[in-house]
Design a protein around this motif. Structure first.
Motif, PDB file in Angstrom:
ATOM      1  N   TYR A   1       0.826  -1.193  -0.076  1.00  0.00           N
ATOM      2  CA  TYR A   1      -0.164   0.182  -0.162  1.00  0.00           C
ATOM      3  C   TYR A   1       0.807   1.273  -0.042  1.00  0.00           C
ATOM      4  N   ARG A   2       0.447   2.275  -0.736  1.00  0.00           N
ATOM      5  CA  ARG A   2       1.129   3.576  -0.423  1.00  0.00           C
ATOM      6  C   ARG A   2       0.217   4.611  -0.930  1.00  0.00           C
ATOM      7  N   GLU A   3       0.483   5.840  -0.511  1.00  0.00           N
ATOM      8  CA  GLU A   3      -0.522   6.916  -0.825  1.00  0.00           C
ATOM      9  C   GLU A   3       0.340   7.971  -1.423  1.00  0.00           C
ATOM     10  N   GLY A   4      -0.585   8.902  -2.407  1.00  0.00           N
ATOM     11  CA  GLY A   4       0.212  10.035  -2.976  1.00  0.00           C
ATOM     12  C   GLY A   4       0.653   9.657  -4.370  1.00  0.00           C
ATOM     13  N   GLY A   5       0.960   8.393  -4.617  1.00  0.00           N
ATOM     14  CA  GLY A   5       1.389   7.821  -6.121  1.00  0.00           C
ATOM     15  C   GLY A   5       2.858   7.987  -6.131  1.00  0.00           C
ATOM     16  N   THR A   6       3.659   8.431  -5.074  1.00  0.00           N
ATOM     17  CA  THR A   6       4.966   8.195  -5.083  1.00  0.00           C
ATOM     18  C   THR A   6       5.441   7.716  -3.760  1.00  0.00           C
ATOM     19  N   GLY A   7       6.944   7.433  -3.823  1.00  0.00           N
ATOM     20  CA  GLY A   7       7.555   6.886  -2.617  1.00  0.00           C
ATOM     21  C   GLY A   7       7.546   5.346  -2.489  1.00  0.00           C
ATOM     22  N   ALA A   8       7.739   5.096  -1.289  1.00  0.00           N
ATOM     23  CA  ALA A   8       8.285   3.308  -1.086  1.00  0.00           C
ATOM     24  C   ALA A   8       6.713   2.912  -0.911  1.00  0.00           C
ATOM     25  N   TRP A   9       6.628   1.628  -1.221  1.00  0.00           N
ATOM     26  CA  TRP A   9       5.211   0.766  -1.056  1.00  0.00           C
ATOM     27  C   TRP A   9       5.633   0.551   0.636  1.00  0.00           C
ATOM     28  N   THR A  10       4.347   0.279   1.221  1.00  0.00           N
ATOM     29  CA  THR A  10       4.396  -0.361   2.549  1.00  0.00           C
ATOM     30  C   THR A  10       4.067  -1.648   2.591  1.00  0.00           C
ATOM     31  N   ALA A  11       4.558  -2.605   3.238  1.00  0.00           N
ATOM     32  CA  ALA A  11       4.045  -4.061   3.010  1.00  0.00           C
ATOM     33  C   ALA A  11       3.156  -4.217   4.252  1.00  0.00           C
ATOM     34  N   LEU A  12       1.698  -5.039   3.810  1.00  0.00           N
ATOM     35  CA  LEU A  12       0.776  -4.925   5.025  1.00  0.00           C
ATOM     36  C   LEU A  12       0.832  -6.408   5.638  1.00  0.00           C
ATOM     37  N   THR A  13       0.536  -6.363   7.011  1.00  0.00           N
ATOM     38  CA  THR A  13       0.219  -7.669   7.607  1.00  0.00           C
ATOM     39  C   THR A  13      -0.763  -8.442   6.772  1.00  0.00           C
ATOM     40  N   THR A  14      -0.428  -9.867   6.599  1.00  0.00           N
ATOM     41  CA  THR A  14      -1.474 -10.805   5.581  1.00  0.00           C
ATOM     42  C   THR A  14      -1.814 -11.599   6.647  1.00  0.00           C
ATOM     43  N   TYR A  15      -3.191 -12.102   6.205  1.00  0.00           N
ATOM     44  CA  TYR A  15      -3.926 -13.104   7.009  1.00  0.00           C
ATOM     45  C   TYR A  15      -4.040 -14.348   6.025  1.00  0.00           C
ATOM     46  N   SER A  16      -3.822 -15.686   6.261  1.00  0.00           N
ATOM     47  CA  SER A  16      -3.912 -16.321   5.445  1.00  0.00           C
ATOM     48  C   SER A  16      -4.873 -17.637   5.948  1.00  0.00           C
ATOM     49  N   SER A  17      -5.655 -18.127   4.850  1.00  0.00           N
ATOM     50  CA  SER A  17      -6.384 -19.435   5.211  1.00  0.00           C
ATOM     51  C   SER A  17      -5.990 -20.495   4.510  1.00  0.00           C
ATOM     52  N   ALA A  18      -4.821 -20.604   4.014  1.00  0.00           N
ATOM     53  CA  ALA A  18      -4.200 -21.564   3.146  1.00  0.00           C
ATOM     54  C   ALA A  18      -4.081 -22.887   3.847  1.00  0.00           C
ATOM     55  N   ALA A  19      -4.393 -23.948   3.352  1.00  0.00           N
ATOM     56  CA  ALA A  19      -4.226 -25.398   4.089  1.00  0.00           C
ATOM     57  C   ALA A  19      -3.300 -26.303   3.063  1.00  0.00           C
ATOM     58  N   PRO A  20      -2.194 -26.293   3.264  1.00  0.00           N
ATOM     59  CA  PRO A  20      -1.277 -27.106   2.535  1.00  0.00           C
ATOM     60  C   PRO A  20      -1.432 -28.536   2.732  1.00  0.00           C
ATOM     61  N   ALA A  21      -1.869 -29.061   3.907  1.00  0.00           N
ATOM     62  CA  ALA A  21      -2.154 -30.410   4.006  1.00  0.00           C
ATOM     63  C   ALA A  21      -3.576 -30.944   3.507  1.00  0.00           C
ATOM     64  N   GLY A  22      -4.421 -29.871   3.321  1.00  0.00           N
ATOM     65  CA  GLY A  22      -5.782 -30.236   2.984  1.00  0.00           C
ATOM     66  C   GLY A  22      -6.054 -29.963   1.540  1.00  0.00           C
ATOM     67  N   GLY A  23      -5.199 -29.398   0.724  1.00  0.00           N
ATOM     68  CA  GLY A  23      -5.507 -29.054  -0.580  1.00  0.00           C
ATOM     69  C   GLY A  23      -4.475 -27.667  -1.113  1.00  0.00           C
ATOM     70  N   ASN A  24      -4.812 -27.326  -2.311  1.00  0.00           N
ATOM     71  CA  ASN A  24      -3.816 -26.338  -2.901  1.00  0.00           C
ATOM     72  C   ASN A  24      -4.483 -24.988  -3.387  1.00  0.00           C
ATOM     73  N   VAL A  25      -5.601 -24.764  -2.595  1.00  0.00           N
ATOM     74  CA  VAL A  25      -6.314 -23.428  -2.551  1.00  0.00           C
ATOM     75  C   VAL A  25      -6.202 -22.616  -1.416  1.00  0.00           C
ATOM     76  N   PHE A  26      -6.162 -21.123  -1.760  1.00  0.00           N
ATOM     77  CA  PHE A  26      -5.966 -20.345  -0.564  1.00  0.00           C
ATOM     78  C   PHE A  26      -6.837 -19.179  -0.728  1.00  0.00           C
ATOM     79  N   THR A  27      -7.061 -18.584   0.580  1.00  0.00           N
ATOM     80  CA  THR A  27      -7.636 -17.013   0.523  1.00  0.00           C
ATOM     81  C   THR A  27      -6.884 -16.330   1.423  1.00  0.00           C
ATOM     82  N   SER A  28      -6.241 -15.149   1.246  1.00  0.00           N
ATOM     83  CA  SER A  28      -5.803 -14.163   2.144  1.00  0.00           C
ATOM     84  C   SER A  28      -6.025 -13.061   1.923  1.00  0.00           C
ATOM     85  N   ASN A  29      -5.973 -12.120   3.113  1.00  0.00           N
ATOM     86  CA  ASN A  29      -6.291 -10.850   2.790  1.00  0.00           C
ATOM     87  C   ASN A  29      -5.512  -9.957   3.743  1.00  0.00           C
ATOM     88  N   ALA A  30      -5.382  -8.650   3.758  1.00  0.00           N
ATOM     89  CA  ALA A  30      -4.826  -7.794   4.538  1.00  0.00           C
ATOM     90  C   ALA A  30      -5.549  -6.453   4.792  1.00  0.00           C
TER      91      ALA A  30
END
Length: 289
Positions: A171-200
């Protein structure tokens, strides 16, 4: 959107809930306006594009509460009336009348969403960026919820299969400058499949009359295939008002004691007392002469 109930719950506990009740306000226009900018894609092809929805005016009940107003008095009720020779009995009660009013607190918030489904590069290295301008008519807070979904190819290691790095959000504001990495929440289940949903999530502070240009970006690395992206924005609650749902009055009595009533003299007793008093007065007058 999985975050919306959490968003509503957080906002329902906002500090202004403790403020005095406000009257209902007719709203002619949104508190904020989101104007979409551009969307760019790298190594991914949009399959179906859903346009940015207009501001949605949401009326949300934040929960009912009760306020009780009590009036307490004391009453005496005669159980046995006294006679000329017998004492009577009275019970003393504390009587409480309580009026309970249940009120529904309502408030508005504005929300916007943009959704995109993709076809594309199962080998990964996909990037999607989205920009927009948010203009506030009044001072508000807002939250961006960026969600990505898709599938991935598990990596084979000496220790078994594992999920690759899932999408990262920026994420960033103003259209210039460095991007800020956001904290990510994941519901991926490697042991149960290969689909994921994640959000920040990203919060925004908006001053009255201000405009903010922002950009969000989603990066999917090797072995990850994006199938969808949603950008949802919701403001905090504003223009709170209350509606009276019910008013109930109840009365309770509590016995607090008993009282003995003295006997009541008969009429003949009063007559004799009056005659005696008259005799004493006349004697006093004669003596003074």
């Amino acid at each position: 959107m999985s975050f919306k109930p959490v968003f509503s719950a957080l906002l329902a506990t906002a500090a202004w809930l403790s403020a005095s009740p406000a009257a209902a306000i007719a709203i002619a226009s949104p508190a904020v306006v989101l104007t979409p900018g551009t969307v760019s894609y790298t190594n991914v092809t949009p399959a179906d594009e859903a346009a940015l929805s207009p501001s949605t005016r949401n009326l949300t009940g934040l929960g009912a509460y009760s306020s009780t107003v009590e009036n307490t008095s004391t009453v005496k009720r005669v159980q046995t009336a006294p006679t000329a020779t017998t004492a009577g009995l009275a019970y003393v009660y504390s009587v409480t009348e309580a009026t309970t009013t249940t009120t529904q607190i309502n408030a508005y918030y504005d929300s916007f969403s943009w959704s995109q489904t993709f076809t594309g590069n199962s080998s990964g290295n996909e990037i999607v960026t989205f920009s927009g301008t948010l203009t506030a008519a009044q001072k508000l807070g807002a939250v961006l919820d960026i969600s990505a979904s898709g599938s991935y190819t598990p990596e084979t290691t000496p220790f078994g299969s594992a999920a690759p790095a899932l999408p990262s959000f920026f994420y960033r504001e103003g259209g210039t400058g460095a991007w800020t990495a956001l904290t990510t929440y994941s519901s991926a289940a490697p042991a149960g499949g290969n689909v994921f949903t994640s959000n920040a999530l990203q919060s925004l502070g908006l001053a009255a009359g201000s405009s903010t240009f922002f950009e969000v970006a989603v990066l999917a690395g090797n072995g990850v295939d994006l199938s969808g992206l949603t950008v949802w924005l919701g403001t905090d609650y504003y223009d709170r008002y209350e509606v009276e749902l019910s008013k109930v009055t109840s009365t309770t009595e509590t016995l607090i004691g008993a009282e003995v009533l003295t006997p009541v003299p008969e009429p003949e007793t009063y007559a004799l007392f009056a005659a005696g008093l008259l005799f004493v007065v006349m004697r006093l007058r004669n003596r003074n002469r």
